[in-house]
Structures are given as structure tokens and as C-alpha cells.
Design a protein around this motif. Structure first.
Motif, PDB file in Angstrom:
ATOM      1  N   GLU A  55       0.816  -1.120   0.060  1.00 24.62           N
ATOM      2  CA  GLU A  55      -0.027   0.104   0.218  1.00 24.62           C
ATOM      3  C   GLU A  55       0.919   1.206   0.129  1.00 24.62           C
ATOM      4  O   GLU A  55       0.528   2.436   0.433  1.00 24.62           O
ATOM      5  N   LEU A  95       3.407   4.315  -1.337  1.00 28.15           N
ATOM      6  CA  LEU A  95       3.440   5.618  -2.075  1.00 28.15           C
ATOM      7  C   LEU A  95       3.459   5.148  -3.572  1.00 28.15           C
ATOM      8  O   LEU A  95       2.667   5.847  -4.421  1.00 28.15           O
ATOM      9  N   LYS A 121       2.895   2.467  -5.508  1.00 29.42           N
ATOM     10  CA  LYS A 121       1.741   2.109  -6.119  1.00 29.42           C
ATOM     11  C   LYS A 121       0.534   2.995  -6.189  1.00 29.42           C
ATOM     12  O   LYS A 121       0.116   3.199  -7.358  1.00 29.42           O
ATOM     13  N   GLN A 122       0.304   3.896  -5.206  1.00 30.99           N
ATOM     14  CA  GLN A 122      -0.629   4.895  -5.201  1.00 30.99           C
ATOM     15  C   GLN A 122      -0.106   5.767  -6.261  1.00 30.99           C
ATOM     16  O   GLN A 122      -1.265   6.451  -6.957  1.00 30.99           O
ATOM     17  N   ALA A 159      -0.753   4.399  -9.769  1.00 29.10           N
ATOM     18  CA  ALA A 159      -2.478   4.433 -10.025  1.00 29.10           C
ATOM     19  C   ALA A 159      -2.842   5.893 -10.452  1.00 29.10           C
ATOM     20  O   ALA A 159      -3.682   5.894 -11.380  1.00 29.10           O
ATOM     21  N   ALA A 160      -2.401   6.810  -9.647  1.00 26.92           N
ATOM     22  CA  ALA A 160      -2.854   8.289  -9.753  1.00 26.92           C
ATOM     23  C   ALA A 160      -2.402   8.635 -11.094  1.00 26.92           C
ATOM     24  O   ALA A 160      -3.162   9.442 -11.919  1.00 26.92           O
ATOM     25  N   MET A 178      -3.171  -2.623  -8.590  1.00 29.11           N
ATOM     26  CA  MET A 178      -3.679  -1.316  -8.250  1.00 29.11           C
ATOM     27  C   MET A 178      -5.176  -0.794  -9.138  1.00 29.11           C
ATOM     28  O   MET A 178      -5.011  -1.494 -10.380  1.00 29.11           O
TER      29      MET A 178
END
Length: 405
Positions: free
Chosen positions: A25, A27, A29-30, A33-34, A79
């Protein structure tokens, strides 16, 4: 493009340990995705020709129609991204195409692991351990199925006009066929180009190794552009030389000495094997054909020859196809008289397939063997040993045929 320090500082606020950045979880991967979602939104803007909520978009004939969530499997794990939609359904995203479920070279990693001989179960476990991604056997099969199109193109590609040497051999694999596991032969042909580089000419699967199927293979090789082969090295399979002569009548057929020795030792008890192997060495190690024939006669009349008469009978029966390599200097002979080039390849293939027990079908066997062959070819970066000397000898021995190539 440089990311401003203040942006990086904001992103890394609260960072304490590597898992905060690289964890399931984290940064990274986030952020991926963003960024993917934002990029797809930018693609939609380019497609429609106006920004979101712009007045110029009214009455344009097409507009945004919300988003749909999609789960991508990547090296960072699974993701969720937002894929924009348009009312006309004409939007074709480029960064993540329709029906695409993998990202960041994920397919290539599956194919690479498959090429190394990993089973589906091992690939599943490896991906879960490294990336925390659950993949189904069907997904792995779909990814590797794309390889079959590569196989078709590779198997039908044009070949060189002339190969100074071609090695032919087969290895046995187990394949499930109509509910029963049976033995099949995987036929291989390796050519040595005029430049001295090895090249896998093709891969063929058949129920058993036989001269009739080799005739079919040689005909296919000829149809793909090969008009001449100087030396064709093969085992002593019955009918094999006749099949070669029917397609390439000018080719010199060299029976593999390694195969001859191996077949000879089949008749020998374990305690006599070293003695017989040593007694055969003067035959294939002779300076000339006359001395080789004298060594064979000496072996035949020896105590070992009398104990194992089938050995001398086998060498005599194949003699005219055993001796062609004796026409060349000693340091060139190893290039000619053995299928070691293909035997070593077969050894690496056996290492890859041994953990599988058997293949579920011929397609699965073809995929794995092809990928393993491609991987092996990538290591063949240099011409074979003493090649320039060998080519000069060939130019003299096969007058005009090397120059014509």
C-alpha cells in the motif's frame, strides 16, 4: 522534466521506512495508479478536443460519460485505476488499452519465467511472493499463448542459402494425448552459417523419431531457401542418410562419433566400458583413413572385439559415413564429427523440462521449447571454435561451393 523539490517533499511527508514507499500500500503504487488515471484523462481530452467542463464542448457531438474502475496487475502489485468513458464509445485508450490487465512489463516477466522452465504453480507463487499479486493459471496460459504466433513466424522464416554444417538430432518428451501420456520426439536442426554463428533452423514434434519424418523436415528446410549444405552431421538412424541424400544429394553425411561410441557401449557390461571406450579411441583418433581402418581391424581381432562382435559390425556397417571428418586436419575435426553443439542444447532443454513430468498438450511443449531455444540462442554471441581455419579447409575440400555462398 524535473519534479520540483516541494512536490517531492509533500509526497514523502510521513515517510519512515521502505515499506511506506515500496510496500503493498506504499506511495509508489498509489502514485503510479494516480498518474495512470491522470494520463488516461489527458488522453480523453485529446480525443474529445476540449477540457472537462469547457463551454466549447457543448454541442460537439460527444462528451465524457464518467469513469469505470479497472484493476491492473503490475510489478508494484494490484492497483485500481479510473478509466474515462465517452458517450459515443469511440475512445480508445493508449497507455492502458481496452481489455489490458497488466502493466510495467508484467507479461514479459511471466514469459521469462516460463522460458526458464518454471511451472504455472511456480510462477503463481513467485509473483505472489515478489509483488503480492494473485494470478490464475488461465491468465498465465493467455499470456504465453501469444508466443504461438511468434513460433509460426519463426518456423516459417527464410533461411540462408547455404550452411557449411547442419546438425540434426531429436530428444524425447512426454505429452498428454487424448488422456494418455505418450512419448513424442522433438526434432531439432542447428545450422552453422558462413560467418560461423550457430542458428536454430526449426523445431518439430512427432510421435517417434524416424527417417520418414526427417525427410519431411529436410524438405521444409529446402523450401525455406536452403539450396546447399556441405556437411550434415547426424546419428546413425536407419534410413536417415537416404532421406538426406534425397533432398541434399551433394551434402557429405557425417555420422556423429559421439553417437557411435554411445551405441557401441550399449553392448558392453559396466566393468568393461572404460576398456572398450579406450580401445575405440585409436579408430576415430587416427591420423588417416588407412590408419583408422587398421585400428578397427585390430579392435575386431582383439579379445574385446571377440567378446563384443556387434561393435565392430556396427562401425563397419557405417564406415563410409564415419570417416569423412578424417579428410580434415585434427584441430578442425571436432567441428565436423560430433553433434556436441546440439547435444549441449538438448541437455539444457532436458534440465528445463525435467521438473514438469509431462506436458498437457503439444502446444504447451512447443511454447516452452521455443522460448528455451530463443534464450539459448541469445548466448551464442561468438563464432564456433577455429571457424576461420575450418572455413578455409571447406573452401578447398568443397571446391567452389563456399565461394558461391
Amino acid at each position: 522534466m524535473t519534479i520540483r523539490d516541494e512536490v517531492l517533499k509533500e509526497l514523502l511527508e510521513g515517510y519512515k521506512k521502505p515499506e511506506d514507499l515500496l510496500g503493498p500500500e506504499g506511495l509508489l503504487k498509489q502514485l503510479t495508479a494516480a498518474l495512470v488515471s491522470k494520463a488516461l484523462s489527458a488522453e480523453m481530452t485529446e480525443h474529445l478536443g476540449y477540457e472537462k467542463h469547457e463551454v466549447s464542448g457543448r454541442g460537439s457531438g460527444n462528451s465524457r460519460n464518467g469513469t469505470s474502475e479497472k484493476t491492473l496487475k503490475s510489478e508494484s502489485g494490484e492497483m485500481a485505476i479510473e478509466v474515462p468513458r465517452d458517450r459515443n464509445g469511440s475512445f480508445e485508450p493508449q497507455l492502458v488499452k481496452k481489455h489490458q490487465t497488466h502493466f510495467d512489463g508484467f507479461d514479459e516477466k511471466i514469459i521469462s519465467m516460463y522460458a526458464r522452465g518454471m511451472t504455472v504453480r511456480e510462477i503463481q507463487g513467485h509473483l505472489h511472493e515478489l509483488y503480492g499479486v494473485e494470478v490464475s493459471p488461465d491468465l498465465i496460459s493467455r499470456v504465453t499463448a501469444a508466443v504461438l504466433e511468434e513460433v509460426k513466424a519463426w518456423q516459417g522464416r527464410p533461411l540462408e542459402q547455404m550452411y557449411p554444417i547442419v546438425y540434426l538430432d531429436a530428444l524425447v518428451i512426454k505429452v498428454r494425448d487424448q488422456g494418455t501420456v505418450t512419448n513424442k520426439s522433438a526434432y531439432l536442426a542447428i545450422g552453422v552459417t558462413v560467418a560461423g554463428n550457430k542458428e536454430v533452423l526449426g523445431l518439430w514434434l512427432e510421435d517417434t523419431e524416424g527417417a520418414k519424418f526427417w525427410l519431411k523436415i529436410l524438405t521444409e528446410i529446402k523450401n525455406r531457401g536452403v539450396s546447399d549444405i556441405l556437411i550434415l552431421c547426424c546419428d546413425g538412424l536407419k534410413g536417415f542418410p537416404e532421406a538426406i541424400e534425397a533432398v541434399f544429394p551433394k551434402a557429405t553425411i557425417q555420422t556423429c562419433i559421439v553417437h557411435m561410441i554411445r551405441n557401441s557401449l550399449r553392448f558392453v557390461t559396466w566393468k568393461d566400458r572404460k576398456l572398450v571406450a579406450a580401445a575405440l579411441k585409436p579408430i576415430y583418433g587416427a591420423q588417416t583413413e588407412v590408419l583408422a581402418e587398421a585400428a578397427l581391424t585390430a579392435f575386431e581381432s582383439s579379445a574385446l572385439g571377440a567378446r563384443y562382435p556387434m561393435i565392430a559390425k556396427s562401425w563397419c556397417g557405417n564406415w563410409q559415413r564415419v570417416i569423412p571428418f578424417l579428410a580434415f586436419p585434427r584441430d578442425i575435426r571436432r567441428v565436423v564429427y560430433t553433434t556436441n553443439a546440439i547435444e549441449s542444447l538438448n541437455f539444457s532443454l532436458r534440465k528445463i523440462i525435467k521438473s514438469r513430468g509431462h506436458f498437457p498438450n503439444e502446444e504447451a511443449a512447443t511454447k516452452l521449447l521455443y522460448l528455451a531455444l530463443v534464450r539459448a540462442e541469445q548466448k551464442w554471441t561468438r563464432p564456433i571454435w577455429k571457424w576461420k581455419d575450418a572455413l578455409n579447409q571447406f573452401a578447398i575440400h568443397f571446391d567452389g561451393r563456399v565461394a558461391a555462398a
